[in-house]
Design an enzyme around this catalytic site. Structure first.
Site, PDB file in Angstrom:
ATOM      1  N   GLY A  22       0.816  -1.204   0.000  1.00 19.77           N
ATOM      2  CA  GLY A  22       0.000   0.000   0.000  1.00 19.77           C
ATOM      3  C   GLY A  22       0.853   1.260   0.000  1.00 19.77           C
ATOM      4  O   GLY A  22       1.956   1.307  -0.569  1.00 19.77           O
ATOM      5  N   SER A  23       0.371   2.262   0.719  1.00 14.51           N
ATOM      6  CA  SER A  23       0.908   3.617   0.546  1.00 14.51           C
ATOM      7  C   SER A  23       2.347   3.823   1.005  1.00 14.51           C
ATOM      8  O   SER A  23       2.924   4.874   0.724  1.00 14.51           O
ATOM      9  CB  SER A  23       0.007   4.612   1.269  1.00 14.51           C
ATOM     10  N   THR A  24       2.934   2.881   1.739  1.00 14.27           N
ATOM     11  CA  THR A  24       4.355   3.068   2.084  1.00 14.27           C
ATOM     12  C   THR A  24       5.190   3.142   0.799  1.00 14.27           C
ATOM     13  O   THR A  24       6.260   3.749   0.781  1.00 14.27           O
ATOM     14  CB  THR A  24       4.878   1.931   2.979  1.00 14.27           C
ATOM     15  N   PHE A  25       4.663   2.540  -0.293  1.00 14.96           N
ATOM     16  CA  PHE A  25       5.360   2.596  -1.579  1.00 14.96           C
ATOM     17  C   PHE A  25       5.391   4.017  -2.146  1.00 14.96           C
ATOM     18  O   PHE A  25       6.195   4.313  -3.025  1.00 14.96           O
ATOM     19  CB  PHE A  25       4.689   1.651  -2.588  1.00 14.96           C
ATOM     20  N   LYS A  26       4.480   4.864  -1.650  1.00 12.01           N
ATOM     21  CA  LYS A  26       4.481   6.239  -2.167  1.00 12.01           C
ATOM     22  C   LYS A  26       5.781   6.939  -1.822  1.00 12.01           C
ATOM     23  O   LYS A  26       6.198   7.869  -2.522  1.00 12.01           O
ATOM     24  CB  LYS A  26       3.283   7.020  -1.597  1.00 12.01           C
TER      25      LYS A  26
END
Lengths: 586, 107
Positions: free
Chosen positions: A293-297
């Site tokens: 999820g958003s940790t990849f952002k």
């Protein structure tokens, strides 16, 4: 050419002397015969034979004396003897014992020496509750000395010995013991009774552990037991509160790649590894892969900055859903406005991140993901390190998905390794479970610029001071981080299930100070957590993982020598104000 | 007469010397073996004691590690001593101690 001449030229002095002596002796027989002294001939021969025997006996005597006086204890089975299955002790980075071979005893029965079979059976059944009556009967009725039970502690052995049972004898044996039971069980791993490592560090460092057995040398791991204890405690509390299927906690040094703490929930007792379930033995930090999820952002933003596609001041239109091919990308909580890059990060905007990733392009994004090690198994000694699941084709759809952590499954260790360059000045370092000397810097590969890394530290700090990571803030410390909530693919409904999430928080502290300062990465991940009334039913990373991360950081900072300041910190970056909507979007 | 052929009471001198050497050799080997075995037994006994002591020390070290496991220490300190993680307000440096003590001194 004569034989003597050839010997003189070709052989060294010693051999020449030996040859000459032999020929002189041989000619002595001829001389004696020629002079008519036949008795001399026989005496000389006898003398020669005696000399040979004398030399042989001297050699034997010397050998016997050496064997008698200087025999090595190892060959004689003395105190220095090391059993073949022996393994060296494993300790933490400060020398605290994690795994050790301890003296135990095996019980043997020789039926021919047993006086009273009935009394012996009764006494053994009471003294050895773990051994079945049938087994005792079999041993007592057998025709020869039989092994009955192993792994007896010296206290148990002494208790049985005091019974004075004839025919019951003991033999010493080594047994691998894990005195901390469940603490760091997945990282330490376990070994079989034959002395071979089967999991964790016991397997990963098997050769070293075997090679150093028997001596006083130990195998130090990178973990700090105090850090490990705090990490496990906070992870357990989070797991008990939110009831996830599993949970992961990792603490790593951003410059050395040393893993200072690693926890996987549920855990198990390595002393009873064979009775633990496969689920409990599973090291979720290394063996499981998740859509993060958003940790990849954080990766997408770092890549955008590093590739020059965006700056801190770049803006992205998030007023309406982003249409990319057949897909419509929405924000979890739509802000309906134009966002700066920092606000995209703070709001965890899918639209803004996808627009940035499309600007980077499939080819460049996949190259950066390769360079960050996200497309291969995490480089670490642990054999459990799992390979990721990556998009088969890097097209715009894959770019949009992976930019906010969908369509790509990586292990928490792989995420950790890829995060380190964002926080350490841009260098990709291998993770390690071996303790390194102070000041150690591993061989590394530059994958991002120092400027990008410094900017990421600022952005991550801004996300905690004024974004979705607010609940990870720790008093007196400059904590930065990124929330992550990845929906899981549900085969039953053949699409992503909004109720089954992987919620995480990837943090760094301290974010202030020069890039080369000691800095630590902390990851907390909960697999399918459940919201509570306190979280208003939300089970996203910001609500369930961020508080645990903040607690871990507050507890481990003093152990790691990170000073805490009560007053306001002077050089904390504050890049954007916190919008009120953020609280909802945690 | 050479030394080899010289006889004493019918026995050749060289044979007597060889016999004497042989007896000496046997005696010395016997003594060396006896003394060595006695010392070896003593050494083995001391080594056994050392090994037993070492095993005991290792057992105690493992026991200490078991008793000092972080979760147990935390449980005990929370339950019986009402202790908890050190809050930032409770932490200071030697340099700031004087400023912390100043209000107390003024009072």
């Amino acid at each position: 050419m004569s034989l003597a001449g050839a010997i003189t030229r070709q052989f060294p002095f010693g051999l020449r002397w030996l040859g000459a002596s032999f020929w002189r002796l041989e000619h002595a027989f001829e001389r004696a015969r020629a002079s008519g002294r036949v008795e001399d001939d026989a005496r000389i021969r006898i003398f020669a034979v005696m000399l040979c025997f004398g030399v042989c006996f001297c050699a034997l005597a010397m050998g016997a004396a050496q064997a008698a006086l200087f025999a090595s204890p190892a060959r004689s089975g003395g105190a220095g003897w090391t059993p073949p299955q022996a393994r060296a002790d494993i300790v933490d980075r400060q020398g605290r014992l994690l795994a050790a071979d301890l003296l135990h005893y095996g019980v043997y029965i020789d039926p021919s020496e047993v006086w009273d079979i009935k009394a012996t059976r009764q006494a053994l059944a009471q003294a050895l509750p773990g051994v079945t009556a049938a087994r005792i009967d079999r041993a007592l009725s057998g025709g020869r000395r039989t092994f009955l039970a192993g792994g007896m502690t010296p206290v148990q052995k002494a208790a049985l010995h005091r019974l004075g049972l004839p025919g019951v004898t003991f033999e010493p044996e080594q047994k691998r013991i894990y005195p901390l039971n469940r603490t760091a069980s997945h990282l330490i791993g376990f070994a079989d009774t034959g002395g071979e490592g089967l999991a964790g560090a016991e397997l990963a460092l098997n050769e070293d552990v075997r090679a150093l057995a028997g001596g006083s040398a130990v195998v130090p791991l990178s973990i700090d037991l105090r850090v490990q204890g705090a990490l496990e405690d906070e992870l357990r509390k989070a797991a008990q509160t939110y009831g996830p299927k599993g949970a992961v906690g990792i603490v790593a040094h951003v410059h050395t790649g040393e893993i200072l703490g690693m926890a996987s929930y549920p855990d198990f007792d390595p002393n009873l590894a064979s009775t633990a379930s496969a689920d409990a033995r599973l090291n979720r930090a290394a063996s499981s892969v998740f859509e993060m999820g958003s940790t990849f952002k954080a990766f997408t933003v770092a890549i955008g900055l590093d590739a020059g596609v965006a700056t801190m001041a770049s803006t992205f239109d998030a007023r309406t859903p982003y249409q990319l091919g057949y897909r419509t990308i929405n924000d979890y909580h739509a802000s309906r406005k134009v966002l700066t890059l920092v606000e995209v990060f703070q709001h965890s905007s899918n639209i803004g991140t996808a627009r940035l990733a499309v600007g980077v392009g499939p080819e460049r994004l996949s190259r950066y993901f390769d360079a960050l090690g996200l497309t291969t198994a995490a480089k670490v000694e642990l054999k459990e390190s799992a390979s990721p699941l990556t998009p088969k084709v890097w097209n715009e759809d894959a770019v949009a998905s992976t930019s906010f952590g969908h369509g790509m499954n990586v292990s928490p260790l792989a995420l950790t390794r890829a995060m380190l360059p964002l926080l350490n000045g841009g260098k990709l370092v291998p993770l390690t479970i071996r303790r390194q000397e102070p000041g150690f810097r591993p061989e590394s590969k530059r994958v991002l610029s120092e400027t990008t890394s410094a900017q990421m530290l600022q952005i991550m700090r801004a996300n905690v001071t004024g974004g979705s990571g607010g609940k990870a803030d720790a008093p007196g410390l400059s904590v930065g981080g990124k929330t992550g909530t990845g929906e899981k693919y549900d085969p039953a409904i053949r699409r992503y299930n909004g109720k089954r999430q992987v919620s995480s928080f990837a943090a760094v502290f301290p974010t202030d100070g020069p890039l080369e300062n000691d800095r630590y990465f902390v990851l907390i991940l909960l697999d399918e957590p459940h919201g509570t009334p306190e979280t208003f039913g939300y089970s996203t990373g910001g609500w369930v993982a961020a508080p645990a991360t903040g607690n871990v950081i507050a507890r481990i900072a003093p152990f790691l020598g990170v000073s805490r300041h009560v007053g306001p910190m002077a050089d904390q970056p504050r890049l954007a104000s916190a919008p009120s909507a953020i609280e909802e979007a945690l | 007469m050479s030394v080899i052929n010289r006889r004493i009471r019918g026995f050749r001198l060289v044979d007597l010397i060889a016999l004497g050497l042989l007896v000496l050799l046997i005696m010395s080997v016997y003594l060396a073996k006896t003394i060595a075995s006695r010392e070896r037994a003593e050494i083995a006994s001391v080594e056994r004691q050392i090994a037993a002591e070492r095993a005991q020390i290792r057992l105690l070290q493992a026991e200490v590690a078991h008793l000092e496991q972080p979760s147990r220490i935390e449980r005990l300190s929370t339950t019986y001593l009402q202790m908890g993680p050190v809050a930032v307000a409770q932490e200071t440096t030697p340099e700031t101690l004087a400023s912390l003590a100043a209000p107390e001194a003024r009072r």
